[in-house]
Structures are given as structure tokens and as C-alpha cells.
Design a protein around this motif. Sequence first.
Motif, PDB file in Angstrom:
ATOM      1  N   LEU A  36       0.792  -1.409  -0.263  1.00 54.23           N
ATOM      2  CA  LEU A  36      -0.002   0.010   0.004  1.00 54.23           C
ATOM      3  C   LEU A  36       1.056   1.257   0.043  1.00 54.23           C
ATOM      4  N   THR A  37       0.309   2.222  -0.269  1.00 50.95           N
ATOM      5  CA  THR A  37       0.793   3.580  -0.215  1.00 50.95           C
ATOM      6  C   THR A  37      -0.015   4.713   0.652  1.00 50.95           C
ATOM      7  N   VAL A  38       0.619   5.218   1.637  1.00 45.62           N
ATOM      8  CA  VAL A  38      -0.154   5.913   2.765  1.00 45.62           C
ATOM      9  C   VAL A  38       0.140   7.413   2.563  1.00 45.62           C
ATOM     10  N   ALA A  39      -0.445   8.445   2.588  1.00 45.38           N
ATOM     11  CA  ALA A  39      -0.119   9.832   2.713  1.00 45.38           C
ATOM     12  C   ALA A  39      -0.771  10.169   3.871  1.00 45.38           C
ATOM     13  N   PHE A  40       0.052  11.166   4.644  1.00 45.63           N
ATOM     14  CA  PHE A  40      -0.630  11.907   5.793  1.00 45.63           C
ATOM     15  C   PHE A  40      -0.597  13.350   5.617  1.00 45.63           C
ATOM     16  N   SER A  41      -1.638  13.934   6.266  1.00 48.67           N
ATOM     17  CA  SER A  41      -1.713  15.252   6.358  1.00 48.67           C
ATOM     18  C   SER A  41      -1.983  15.627   8.135  1.00 48.67           C
ATOM     19  N   VAL A  42      -1.216  16.591   8.565  1.00 49.94           N
ATOM     20  CA  VAL A  42      -1.320  16.820   9.798  1.00 49.94           C
ATOM     21  C   VAL A  42      -1.378  18.147  10.213  1.00 49.94           C
ATOM     22  N   GLU A  43      -2.442  18.511  10.999  1.00 50.89           N
ATOM     23  CA  GLU A  43      -2.317  19.930  11.533  1.00 50.89           C
ATOM     24  C   GLU A  43      -1.788  20.169  13.045  1.00 50.89           C
ATOM     25  N   SER A 323     -10.944  24.250   6.951  1.00 50.33           N
ATOM     26  CA  SER A 323      -9.613  23.794   7.840  1.00 50.33           C
ATOM     27  C   SER A 323      -8.547  23.498   6.889  1.00 50.33           C
ATOM     28  N   MET A 324      -8.524  23.814   5.565  1.00 51.76           N
ATOM     29  CA  MET A 324      -7.439  23.180   4.458  1.00 51.76           C
ATOM     30  C   MET A 324      -6.193  24.138   4.728  1.00 51.76           C
ATOM     31  N   SER A 325      -5.495  23.580   4.028  1.00 55.61           N
ATOM     32  CA  SER A 325      -3.972  24.222   3.927  1.00 55.61           C
ATOM     33  C   SER A 325      -3.251  24.077   2.595  1.00 55.61           C
ATOM     34  N   GLU A 326      -4.053  24.220   1.649  1.00 51.08           N
ATOM     35  CA  GLU A 326      -3.438  23.604   0.239  1.00 51.08           C
ATOM     36  C   GLU A 326      -2.990  24.785  -0.791  1.00 51.08           C
ATOM     37  N   LEU A 327      -2.734  24.386  -1.642  1.00 49.34           N
ATOM     38  CA  LEU A 327      -2.047  25.330  -2.839  1.00 49.34           C
ATOM     39  C   LEU A 327      -1.388  26.477  -2.246  1.00 49.34           C
ATOM     40  N   ARG A 328      -0.505  26.175  -1.570  1.00 47.14           N
ATOM     41  CA  ARG A 328       0.577  27.480  -0.708  1.00 47.14           C
ATOM     42  C   ARG A 328       1.779  27.628  -1.516  1.00 47.14           C
TER      43      ARG A 328
END
Length: 416
Positions: A36-43, A323-328
Amino acid sequence: MARGLLAAAALLGFLQASSSFEVKDSSGKVCIIADLTVAFSVEYKVGGQKEFVHFFLPQNASVDSQSSCGKDNASHPVLVLDFGAGHSLSLNFSESADNYQVEELVFHYNLSDATLFPNSSTVGMKTVSHKSVIQAHMGTKYRCINSKHINMKNANVTFSNVTLEAYLTNGTFSVNKTECAEDMVSTTTMAPTTPKQTTGQVPTAGPTPTSSPQNPTIGKYNVTGPNGTCVLAYMGLQLNITYPKKDEKMGLELLNFVPHNTTSSGRCDNSSALLNLTFEKTRVIFQFALNASAEKFFLQGVSVSTTLPSEAKNPKFEASNNSMSELRASVGNSYKCSSEENLQVSDQALLNVFNVQVQIFKIDRDKFGPVEECQLDENNMLIPIIVGAALAGLVLIVLIAYLIGRKRSHAGYQTI
């Protein structure tokens, strides 16, 4: 010569490495396999400000000793993957009737890891979990190529390219498979991009596609403020919504925005900007914000409202994620991503963005500033470079081994 060939074999093994993990019992019998491939996004917080970090499960992640095949009714199988400075991901399995499932997903992350969480105001371990993530029929492998997003408090986990099986009896994957709902949708004559459903249980009936759009056309949108253009965006938009129908089945609404039929509006001030796009009965609002201390802009939120087909239980649909933090990117620069990006609005709504280039604030003469590439594009460029360098190294090793072997052979002939 033999040493050179061993080194070459080792290098080939490195090139073939993948994120594949096994759990064995005390006799060495395999009971769990996960590829598997796992991606994480943490605030996390930095001086009172929200920051987000995005990273993948590394290929050097290891199977923790707490992993187990379980013992009858006393304990259940569990796969625990360790990586980095104290981080781990646990998949706790259980069985019921003719099915097995990941009953609970547990993610432990260490905010004291300055590499992943620089300048974090909080230190120490954090734990988040989610119930009922994956379900499959007993005696089959679970297969899911498309992304499955798991939303937890302050952290999101995204699985993709998953082949997984627990309660193995013959030590290898079963021939038969249970497909995830996301892949069952993609087997129809739909666009290459398919909706991602984040509800944990596999539905008894997959969504029925209502249309077959191809990748959306790139549109050009802008917002003008008191000091000129303050939002400049080129992108293709596709909205994916899964919804319950009156007959208790799941429906799917796929909508590509058509630029020449899309109206744009918005507003700007010194620290935020709104881009409002309306196509037919659908409206999408992008909310951008400014991180003044870091001098960076980012997409903070997306709101969606539309009217679903009459077969829907509730035709009026609204969803938002603030609560996003994209396209930075840095102020004065533009953010660019040729790869498709998926913006999770809610468990039912996903906004796919294609070939995006966007800039907020400090736009000179209605033209984009210097480009900051997205991580996806950087990874796509980096992989061929790494593979090419590794192959070049392999050729060099074989050549050196050959020359050494040849020299020794000549030296043997000269001794009479």
C-alpha cells in the motif's frame, strides 16, 4: 568479479523496493500481507498559528514487534508500521460472519520530531483513530487502486494502490478479491478521475454514475480589488458527489465546470480573498488566506452548493471545509501543479483540480510570478532522476567488475 555482481544484485533489489509488509506467526507462517501507499496530512500549532505538514509512509517503514497474527478469541491480528522518529500506523483487524475488516485505524505521531513538525508549539506523542476503515470477504484480498480518505482529529490519512489481506491460510494473496467502492465506480465508462468515498463501511450497492465526463477544460479566472488583480487562477474543476437516493442506493454526481459557461466573482482585502465560481446550478467558493509571518498564501477553505438529481433523498446539497492548507506559495510567487489534486470538502464531496496555477496578492501586470511547483510534480520529476542515477551506478559497477576480472585473467596468462 563476484563482489561486483553481488553489489549489482543489491542495487537491483533497491530499484524493485515497494511498500509491502508481512506479519508472521511464531512458526514463520504469514497471516497478513499489505502492499500500500499511505499519505498523511497533519495540523499542528506554531506560535498560535495553524500549520499543516504533508508526508508519505516511507519505504523504509518497518513492521513493529507488536504486530501479531492473533490467538483464537484472545486477540485479533494487528499490523503496526513504525517510521521516522517515533511515528506509527496500526491496522487492527477483526472478523465477523463471512467478512474481515480493519476494525480500527490508529495513527501515533510525535510532535517532538522537528524534521516533520518544525517549531511546533506542542511536543510529545499524539494519537488519533478511526473505526471501520476497510472491509472484505473472508478468503479474498482487498483491492483499492483509487484513494480512500480517512479523516481524523487534526490528521488525515489517505490510502491508495492497496492490496491487503488478513487471516491468510496459504501464506500468499488469495486469487479472488473484494474491490472497494471507489474502484467499482471507476470500472464504468467514466472519466479517469473517480469520486473518492470516505465512509468506512463498504456499501452494499455502489453509486450509480449519472454522466461520463472527461478531464475538465482549463478555465482562467480572476478577481479585481482596489489595487488591481488580487486573484489569478488557471485550473480545470471537477466536482464529485456521492449521495443517498430515495431507493436507499448510492448515487454519483460528476460535474465538469465549463469555463465559457462559468461566471466568476469575488473580493479581496489585506489578508484574505474569495473566488466565487458558478456553473449552472452549482457554486464553488474558494477562500484564500495570508500567513503574514511566513509571507505565504494558501487555500484555507472550499464551500460547495448544488442541486442534485430528483432521485436524491435531499436534492439540495451543501458542504464546506474551512480547515485546509492547500495550494500554498510565497506571496509574489504562483503555485503550480500539473498533477491532479483532490480537495476533500466533506465525506460526500470531493473537488478535483487539474493543471492548476494560482496566485493571490502582489500580482504584477496580470501575470503570474515565479512558479513554486507542488510536491506531486517534484516527486514525478525526481523518480526518473533517481532511477537513472541508480542504473548508471549499476552499469559502472558491472564495468569495473569486468575490468578487474579481465586484468586478473591476463595476469594469470603471463605467469609461466
